[in-house]
Scaffold this active site. Structure first.
Site, PDB file in Angstrom:
ATOM      1  N   HIS A 150      35.731 104.200  -5.446  1.00  0.00           N
ATOM      2  CA  HIS A 150      36.851 103.850  -4.552  1.00  0.00           C
ATOM      3  C   HIS A 150      36.274 103.642  -3.145  1.00  0.00           C
ATOM      4  CE1 HIS A 150      40.794 103.183  -3.291  1.00  0.00           C
ATOM      5  NE2 HIS A 150      41.374 104.344  -3.496  1.00  0.00           N
ATOM      6  N   ARG A 179      42.008  96.304  -8.605  1.00  0.00           N
ATOM      7  CA  ARG A 179      42.073  97.717  -8.989  1.00  0.00           C
ATOM      8  C   ARG A 179      42.204  97.754 -10.499  1.00  0.00           C
ATOM      9  NH1 ARG A 179      45.677 102.661  -6.681  1.00  0.00           N
ATOM     10  NH2 ARG A 179      43.970 102.540  -5.190  1.00  0.00           N
ATOM     11  N   CYS A 213      42.735 111.766  -0.561  1.00  0.00           N
ATOM     12  CA  CYS A 213      43.033 110.327  -0.593  1.00  0.00           C
ATOM     13  C   CYS A 213      44.494 110.036  -0.874  1.00  0.00           C
ATOM     14  CB  CYS A 213      42.139 109.635  -1.619  1.00  0.00           C
ATOM     15  SG  CYS A 213      42.421 110.202  -3.308  1.00  0.00           S
ATOM     16  N   ASP A 220      40.925 115.988  -4.619  1.00  0.00           N
ATOM     17  CA  ASP A 220      41.710 114.884  -5.195  1.00  0.00           C
ATOM     18  C   ASP A 220      42.377 115.433  -6.458  1.00  0.00           C
ATOM     19  OD1 ASP A 220      42.728 112.367  -5.855  1.00  0.00           O
ATOM     20  OD2 ASP A 220      40.799 111.520  -6.496  1.00  0.00           O
ATOM     21  N   ARG A 236      43.165 103.386   6.045  1.00  0.00           N
ATOM     22  CA  ARG A 236      42.951 102.390   4.993  1.00  0.00           C
ATOM     23  C   ARG A 236      43.260 100.988   5.534  1.00  0.00           C
ATOM     24  NH1 ARG A 236      43.343 103.839  -0.336  1.00  0.00           N
ATOM     25  NH2 ARG A 236      42.655 101.697  -0.654  1.00  0.00           N
ATOM     26  N   GLN A 278      38.524 103.562   0.067  1.00  0.00           N
ATOM     27  CA  GLN A 278      39.011 104.893   0.428  1.00  0.00           C
ATOM     28  C   GLN A 278      37.967 105.655   1.235  1.00  0.00           C
ATOM     29  OE1 GLN A 278      42.114 106.473  -0.390  1.00  0.00           O
ATOM     30  NE2 GLN A 278      41.271 107.725   1.253  1.00  0.00           N
TER      31      GLN A 278
HETATM   32  N1   CP Z   1      44.523 106.542  -2.041  1.00  0.00           N
HETATM   33  C1   CP Z   1      44.954 105.460  -2.714  1.00  0.00           C
HETATM   34  O1   CP Z   1      44.189 104.586  -3.130  1.00  0.00           O
HETATM   35  O2   CP Z   1      46.312 105.428  -2.892  1.00  0.00           O
HETATM   36  P1   CP Z   1      47.135 104.446  -3.819  1.00  0.00           P
HETATM   37  O3   CP Z   1      46.812 104.804  -5.253  1.00  0.00           O
HETATM   38  O4   CP Z   1      48.561 104.721  -3.476  1.00  0.00           O
HETATM   39  O5   CP Z   1      46.749 103.025  -3.531  1.00  0.00           O
HETATM   40  N1  NVA Z   2      41.162 109.740  -8.424  1.00  0.00           N
HETATM   41  C1  NVA Z   2      42.459 109.141  -8.248  1.00  0.00           C
HETATM   42  C2  NVA Z   2      42.534 108.434  -6.931  1.00  0.00           C
HETATM   43  C3  NVA Z   2      43.840 107.770  -6.652  1.00  0.00           C
HETATM   44  C4  NVA Z   2      43.851 107.024  -5.352  1.00  0.00           C
HETATM   45  C5  NVA Z   2      42.739 108.180  -9.387  1.00  0.00           C
HETATM   46  O1  NVA Z   2      41.832 107.438  -9.767  1.00  0.00           O
HETATM   47  O2  NVA Z   2      43.852 108.187  -9.912  1.00  0.00           O
END
Ligand code: CP
Ligand code: NVA
Length: 302
Positions: free
Chosen positions: A129, A102, A257, A217, A285, A132
């Site tokens: 993502h 990530r 998400c 989101d 997930r 997700q």
């Molecule tokens: N939705 C998601 O990826 O959550 P986190 O940022 O908590 O991993």
């Molecule tokens: N769009 C958000 C998703 C988090 C899971 C971010 O990137 O912070």
């Protein structure tokens, strides 16, 4: 499928395979029928951004299948002190069977995959993502049995989740409409991928009208903290509230998400009315990532 880097890399058959194995994983877990498809396998999990769901679901998921996940905060490993992605990829590949990452730049994930001798899984970048969205597709299919022909609406920021969702929805023969403020549209590469199949608007009402599933989101994603105040202003009118939701189909689903900011992109009452669907989405997930890991680095499930 060698890696999972972005949704547009996948074929329809690959998406359906992941969803089918994910359903099987969920069934097996809830019926005490699990197979150790990742027995003895190790996954390096590099995090350069915060996480609740992704970290816990990957770590628990691999443990449930007999393997082990190593949480690596990128500030604690030499990558955070300037060691190259190439060396990190090559060295980690000598120890582990897969690498999950990530981070910010999609190009960093692509570079990691280029040099890694093991599968790489994108666990969120500024652009994508995929884990997700695969969980989202799994959840919608659970509620609606079939994805084909459903209309999905995205309201808010044309961000990483939005980009992945557009590709995911199209791969599953769904219709996709996105409403964003001017200047916050989904990425160019995804608009090119979708072409005429993506209906883009600056009017949330137009997107939500007649929708089977509505997504939103946060308005400021990780890494955009300094833009938060400006974004709060830019996204006025893009909130999922009861009035907007009246335009959707009566049995509309809502997906988020998470994490959610109640009172910003979604009102507490809309969230609460769809909380079960949203928590199912979070749960899925786990199942979808167990499928992804098994298909990339494990033994075919029985
Ligand atoms: N939705 C998601 O990826 O959550 P986190 O940022 O908590 O991993
Ligand atoms: N769009 C958000 C998703 C988090 C899971 C971010 O990137 O912070």
């Amino acid at each position: 499928m060698k890696h999972l880097l972005k949704m547009t890399d996948l074929t329809k058959q690959e998406v359906l395979k992941i969803l089918n194995v994910a359903d099987q994983m969920k069934f097996n877990l809830t019926h005490g029928l699990e197979h150790e498809t990742l027995k003895g396998r190790n996954l390096a999990m590099i995090f350069n951004k915060s996480s609740t769901r992704t970290r816990v679901s990957f770590e628990v998921g691999i443990a449930q299948l007999g393997g082990h996940g190593l949480f690596l905060n990128s500030n604690d490993i030499q990558l955070g002190r300037g060691e190259t992605i190439e060396d990190t990829a090559k060295v980690l590949s000598r120890y582990v069977d897969g690498i999950m990452i990530r981070t910010f730049k999609q190009s960093d994930v692509e570079e990691l995959a280029k040099y890694a001798g093991v599968p790489v899984i994108n666990a969120l970048t500024d652009d994508e993502h995929p884990c997700q969205v695969l969980a989202d597709l799994m959840t919608i299919r659970e509620y609606r049995s079939s994805l084909q022909g459903l209309t999905v609406a995205w309201v808010g920021d044309g961000n990483n989740v939005c980009n992945s969702l557009i590709a995911g929805a199209l791969l599953c023969d769904m219709k996709i409409k996105a409403a964003t403020p001017k200047g916050y549209e989904p990425a160019r590469y995804i608009r090119d991928y979708a072409g005429q199949r993506l209906s883009l608007t600056n009017d949330p009402r137009e997107a939500v009208a007649g929708a089977d599933v509505v997504f939103t989101d946060v308005w400021a994603s990780m890494g955009q903290e300094t833009e938060a105040a400006a974004r709060l202003k830019a996204f006025e009118g893009f909130q999922l509230n009861a009035e907007l939701m009246k335009l959707a189909k009566p049995d509309v689903m809502v997906q988020h998400c998470l994490p959610a900011h109640r009172g910003e992109e979604i009102t507490a009452d809309v969230f609460d009315a769809h909380a079960e669907q949203i928590y199912d989405e979070a749960e899925n997930r786990l199942h979808v990532q167990k499928a992804i890991m098994t298909l990339l680095m494990g033994e075919e499930p029985v």
